[in-house]
Design an enzyme around this catalytic site. Structure first.
Site, PDB file in Angstrom:
ATOM      1  N   HIS A 177      43.065  38.941  45.335  1.00 22.01           N
ATOM      2  CA  HIS A 177      43.330  40.351  45.054  1.00 22.01           C
ATOM      3  C   HIS A 177      42.521  40.812  43.851  1.00 22.01           C
ATOM      4  O   HIS A 177      41.935  40.009  43.125  1.00 22.01           O
ATOM      5  CB  HIS A 177      44.825  40.575  44.773  1.00 22.01           C
ATOM      6  N   ASP A 183      43.423  43.544  40.621  1.00 24.67           N
ATOM      7  CA  ASP A 183      44.660  44.092  40.062  1.00 24.67           C
ATOM      8  C   ASP A 183      44.828  45.579  40.372  1.00 24.67           C
ATOM      9  O   ASP A 183      43.893  46.379  40.210  1.00 24.67           O
ATOM     10  CB  ASP A 183      44.693  43.881  38.548  1.00 24.67           C
ATOM     11  N   HIS A 236      40.396  37.565  42.357  1.00 25.39           N
ATOM     12  CA  HIS A 236      40.933  36.350  41.767  1.00 25.39           C
ATOM     13  C   HIS A 236      42.171  35.926  42.529  1.00 25.39           C
ATOM     14  O   HIS A 236      42.771  36.703  43.270  1.00 25.39           O
ATOM     15  CB  HIS A 236      41.222  36.507  40.276  1.00 25.39           C
ATOM     16  N   ARG A 248      49.426  39.791  30.520  1.00 22.36           N
ATOM     17  CA  ARG A 248      48.207  40.526  30.840  1.00 22.36           C
ATOM     18  C   ARG A 248      48.298  41.947  30.302  1.00 22.36           C
ATOM     19  O   ARG A 248      49.365  42.572  30.369  1.00 22.36           O
ATOM     20  CB  ARG A 248      48.023  40.575  32.359  1.00 22.36           C
TER      21      ARG A 248
END
Length: 358
Positions: free
Chosen positions: A165, A167, A314, A330
């Site tokens: 995916h 983000d 990623h 994150r």
């Protein structure tokens, strides 16, 4: 506080940093889910600071104790620099490096969550997730936490290949230069994969490239919304999907990049259901099997690793749920709305032309 936060508003919200690592060790999954709604995200003009970067990235490389490319197509590792102490010039050079290399790794960092927020906001407005929980008082922080108690039902029903995916691609303006810090890792496993969108596009035949350019795909966060409803968590905003080009142009490099992935991309605009699924399945297999344009990071023992990610594929590997836990956080600045410039070039083409001009 609105979901895309201004500098002044963010500064007002900062307080003494929580020790998220200690929270995770003491309380496990410590997230809170406040009963709070936000207005929809508003469009903003994004100017990537990588456009100001030095092509030689001298402010980084001249001050590093060691720096090297991890693979030919993606990933660079830099030692001897603390992200918490970067100058504005170094941030410009870092944004350019991330734009070119997709992901940059820094080891043994001292950056805390408040410094991470300050760092992230210099790359764009900080994203607040519409459905996920967050640390108390830190809605802009997205937490990664999985351990032996995590329900296995979801992971047992999917292949590891399904985890690729980028983000929050269902937002109109998805993630830009993103900071990820991991501070608890299992004794083995829990690696992360990244893949180069540039090389994924270059590896396609000219016929496929021509076919895909101009097509658009729908990116949806509906599954996350459904999970929130199932767990009686508040959905903070109503927006759930966006339409983006399948091939996008990076605003800094000017290179073309493939931009679909199995977690959030649902269908291709203008194609029938069966046509769309056939094309997407081909592209997903292309990304998953692209071992020659992927990099894999092993989060080593007690060493504190940091990762910066531009909007590139990623995939976190969940092979550790029976042996340990993995925790990190994150900070996600938003970037430009994805677009395709018909005059843009592939990375391979741009590099070939640059060599020929020398």
């Amino acid at each position: 506080m609105p979901p895309n936060v201004t500098v002044d508003e963010l500064s007002d919200s900062l307080h003494q940093a929580l020790d998220l690592q200690s929270l995770a060790k003491e309380k496990g999954r410590y997230l809170v889910y406040p009963d709070k709604k936000y207005a929809e995200l508003e469009h903003f003009e994004h100017k990537d600071r990588g456009l100001r970067g030095d092509p030689k990235k001298a402010s980084l490389y001249d001050n590093a104790t060691k720096a090297f490319d991890v693979t030919p197509h993606i990933g660079t590792e830099i030692h001897g620099i603390q992200l918490s102490q970067l100058t504005e010039t170094q941030k410009d050079d870092l944004a350019l490096l991330v734009a070119e290399r997709g992901v940059v790794f820094f080891r043994d960092q001292d950056i805390n969550v408040d410094q991470g927020l300050e760092f992230g906001k210099s790359f764009g407005p900080l994203h607040v997730h519409a459905t996920f929980g967050h640390p108390p008082g830190y809605p802009e922080v997205h937490v990664v936490y999985f351990d032996e108690k995590t329900p296995k039902k979801y992971f047992d029903s999917m292949s590891a290949a399904d985890g690729w995916h980028t983000d929050v691609s269902y937002e109109e303006q998805p993630a830009s230069t993103t900071l990820l810090k991991m501070d608890i890792v299992p004794k083995t496993g829990g690696d992360t994969l990244w893949a180069s969108g540039y090389a994924a596009y270059d590896r396609l035949s000219p016929a496929w490239q021509q076919f895909l350019e101009g097509l658009q795909a729908k990116h949806s966060g509906q599954r996350q919304f459904d999970e929130a409803h199932a767990n009686n968590h508040v959905v903070r905003r109503d927006h759930v999907e966006s339409i983006h080009p399948i091939v996008r142009t990076h605003p800094v490099t000017g290179w073309k990049s493939l931009y679909v992935q199995p977690v959030f991309t649902t269908d291709i605009v203008g194609l029938s259901k069966h046509e769309s699924q056939a094309v997407l399945n081909f592209l997903y297999n292309h990304i998953n099997g692209g071992y020659d344009f992927q990099v894999r990071l092993k989060w080593e023992g007690k060493r504190k690793e940091r990762v910066l990610i531009r909007s590139t594929f990623h995939n976190a590997i969940f092979d550790y749920l029976d042996v340990g836990r993995r925790h990190g956080w994150r900070v996600t600045p938003q970037g430009e709305k994805p677009y395709l410039d018909p005059a843009s070039k592939s990375k391979k083409q741009a590099e070939q032309e640059a060599r020929a001009a020398q």
